[in-house]
Design a protein around this motif. Sequence first.
Motif, PDB file in Angstrom:
ATOM      1  N   ALA A  16      -4.308   6.134   2.345  1.00  0.00           N
ATOM      2  CA  ALA A  16      -4.893   4.812   2.576  1.00  0.00           C
ATOM      3  C   ALA A  16      -3.850   3.797   3.020  1.00  0.00           C
ATOM      4  N   ALA A  17      -2.595   3.971   2.561  1.00  0.00           N
ATOM      5  CA  ALA A  17      -1.539   3.009   2.886  1.00  0.00           C
ATOM      6  C   ALA A  17      -1.038   3.133   4.318  1.00  0.00           C
ATOM      7  N   ARG A  18      -1.345   4.227   4.988  1.00  0.00           N
ATOM      8  CA  ARG A  18      -1.001   4.400   6.408  1.00  0.00           C
ATOM      9  C   ARG A  18       0.477   4.162   6.696  1.00  0.00           C
ATOM     10  N   GLY A  19       1.318   4.770   5.904  1.00  0.00           N
ATOM     11  CA  GLY A  19       2.748   4.692   6.162  1.00  0.00           C
ATOM     12  C   GLY A  19       3.467   3.551   5.468  1.00  0.00           C
ATOM     13  N   ARG A  20       2.745   2.628   4.861  1.00  0.00           N
ATOM     14  CA  ARG A  20       3.391   1.544   4.122  1.00  0.00           C
ATOM     15  C   ARG A  20       3.897   2.052   2.768  1.00  0.00           C
ATOM     16  N   THR A  21       4.894   1.407   2.251  1.00  0.00           N
ATOM     17  CA  THR A  21       5.557   1.846   1.023  1.00  0.00           C
ATOM     18  C   THR A  21       4.690   1.603  -0.206  1.00  0.00           C
ATOM     19  N   LEU A  22       4.738   2.569  -1.133  1.00  0.00           N
ATOM     20  CA  LEU A  22       4.024   2.458  -2.400  1.00  0.00           C
ATOM     21  C   LEU A  22       5.010   2.571  -3.559  1.00  0.00           C
ATOM     22  N   ILE A  23       4.815   1.714  -4.574  1.00  0.00           N
ATOM     23  CA  ILE A  23       5.610   1.748  -5.794  1.00  0.00           C
ATOM     24  C   ILE A  23       4.689   2.106  -6.954  1.00  0.00           C
ATOM     25  N   GLU A  24       5.066   3.101  -7.755  1.00  0.00           N
ATOM     26  CA  GLU A  24       4.302   3.434  -8.963  1.00  0.00           C
ATOM     27  C   GLU A  24       4.794   2.536 -10.091  1.00  0.00           C
ATOM     28  N   VAL A  47       0.342  -6.794   4.907  1.00  0.00           N
ATOM     29  CA  VAL A  47       0.950  -6.329   3.654  1.00  0.00           C
ATOM     30  C   VAL A  47       1.980  -5.269   4.009  1.00  0.00           C
ATOM     31  N   ASP A  48       3.150  -5.348   3.405  1.00  0.00           N
ATOM     32  CA  ASP A  48       4.223  -4.397   3.712  1.00  0.00           C
ATOM     33  C   ASP A  48       4.416  -3.335   2.644  1.00  0.00           C
ATOM     34  N   MET A  49       3.975  -3.619   1.419  1.00  0.00           N
ATOM     35  CA  MET A  49       4.223  -2.694   0.326  1.00  0.00           C
ATOM     36  C   MET A  49       3.179  -2.910  -0.762  1.00  0.00           C
ATOM     37  N   TYR A  50       2.797  -1.816  -1.434  1.00  0.00           N
ATOM     38  CA  TYR A  50       1.806  -1.883  -2.491  1.00  0.00           C
ATOM     39  C   TYR A  50       2.417  -1.421  -3.812  1.00  0.00           C
ATOM     40  N   GLY A  51       2.038  -2.089  -4.903  1.00  0.00           N
ATOM     41  CA  GLY A  51       2.386  -1.628  -6.239  1.00  0.00           C
ATOM     42  C   GLY A  51       1.125  -1.176  -6.938  1.00  0.00           C
ATOM     43  N   ALA A  52       1.074   0.101  -7.333  1.00  0.00           N
ATOM     44  CA  ALA A  52      -0.115   0.653  -7.995  1.00  0.00           C
ATOM     45  C   ALA A  52       0.244   1.068  -9.408  1.00  0.00           C
ATOM     46  N   GLY A  53      -0.629   0.727 -10.359  1.00  0.00           N
ATOM     47  CA  GLY A  53      -0.338   1.020 -11.756  1.00  0.00           C
ATOM     48  C   GLY A  53      -1.417   1.839 -12.421  1.00  0.00           C
ATOM     49  N   THR A  54      -2.393   1.154 -13.032  1.00  0.00           N
ATOM     50  CA  THR A  54      -3.398   1.828 -13.842  1.00  0.00           C
ATOM     51  C   THR A  54      -4.101   2.945 -13.093  1.00  0.00           C
ATOM     52  N   ALA A  55      -4.528   2.685 -11.872  1.00  0.00           N
ATOM     53  CA  ALA A  55      -5.315   3.683 -11.140  1.00  0.00           C
ATOM     54  C   ALA A  55      -4.539   4.967 -10.915  1.00  0.00           C
TER      55      ALA A  55
END
Length: 428
Positions: free
Chosen positions: A147-155, A298-306
């Motif tokens: 879903a992020a299409r190459g954008r950075t994700l932080i757990e 948006v350049d980066m996402y932080g995902a937690g609970t999910a």
Amino acid sequence: MSTLRPALLTDHYELTMVSAALRDGTADRRCVFEVFSRRLPAGRRYGVVAGTVRLMELIRDFRFDEAEVDFLRRTGVVDEPAAEWLRNYRFTGDIDGYAEGELFFPNSPILTVCGTFAECVVLETLVLSVLNHDSAVAAAAARMVTAARGRTLIEMGSRRAHEGAAVAAARAAYLAGFRFTSNLEAGRRYGVPTAGTAAHAFTLLHDDERAAFASQVATLGKDTTLLVDTYDISQGIRNAIAVAGTDLRAIRIDSGDLAVIAQQSRELLDSLGATETKIIVSGDLDEYAIAALAAEPVDMYGAGTAVVTGSGAPTVGLVYKLVEVDGRPVVKRSEQKATIGGRKVAVRRHKPTGTATEEVIVPQGVPDRQPNDRMLQRSYLVGGEAVELPTLDESREHLRQCLISIPWEGLKLSAGDPAIPVTVVPAD
């Protein structure tokens, strides 16, 4: 490397079966157990194998010390012959399975455990606990990566999970393609890159927002991320740039209508001359929320609970079933939970272009190989000894390649059939 002693992470009935089998003489029968899922969680088109290497390390340390045996004997869980057997326990069988990072589908034999009945059955709870948890997190994380299409994700879900599960979840999310974790133990134990700056409490600690930002920049430099939504977001952005300058690395927004706020924040940053300052968003993000932000700046996402809870599927429904005894296939015939007898192997079929078309599961032996087939199982333990295990980065790359190989339809977040069909060839 985990220091956890895993032997008592086991259901009571595993050891009562060992006691009974030792008493009636069936404990040493040669058996094959398989780990598979009868179906994928609702709405999912593929599963992701995760936790296998972590599991092999736990099996290596699966021993019963005297205090543990004394507890089992004192509480009546086992009799004295079983207690003596446990004192000398060491898994001496073979384990084969899908590579960590491999995709799986209904009935995929993702792990095969071979040995005596007693030495295999005692591992059931541990095997399922590790693989069900880690595979659930990895599948959710893989969907978020798509879903992020190459954008950075932080757990960043450690505070929403058991402390041990948080470390395993960080590892599984990284395997699936997340770039960073907030969990320091995952960094120490598994080498997952860590990231983090400050929470709202740090801003509230100071007399005003500018003072908090100034302190953070003085400590970490301009290559940091300032959290701008403690008070008013627009003023927070102005304060951030006033303190750090237009070369501030990033701002983070953790609340509100993120789509609208991201657009407004980008416009404000650009008007202030901070055209290279990145926007990070967080706050109850799952794969659907991330997909909804695909068109936003948006350049980066932080995902937690999910992510740490499997995004609605906290287990992938794996089971550990006996399929062979002394070379003879055995079958559970209950209507809703039937099994397919005998040890099985699997191949993934592909077009010449590399697109996967089908998974074929056949009885033990050499499958009818076709051009572009790929065997799915590999050795993990032989005679109880570990075969060279893949690194986490190798497993991460394996999953990346697998996701490239499945048809685009299989990457959709909407409910549908498994990404590729699975054919189970019956035994002769």
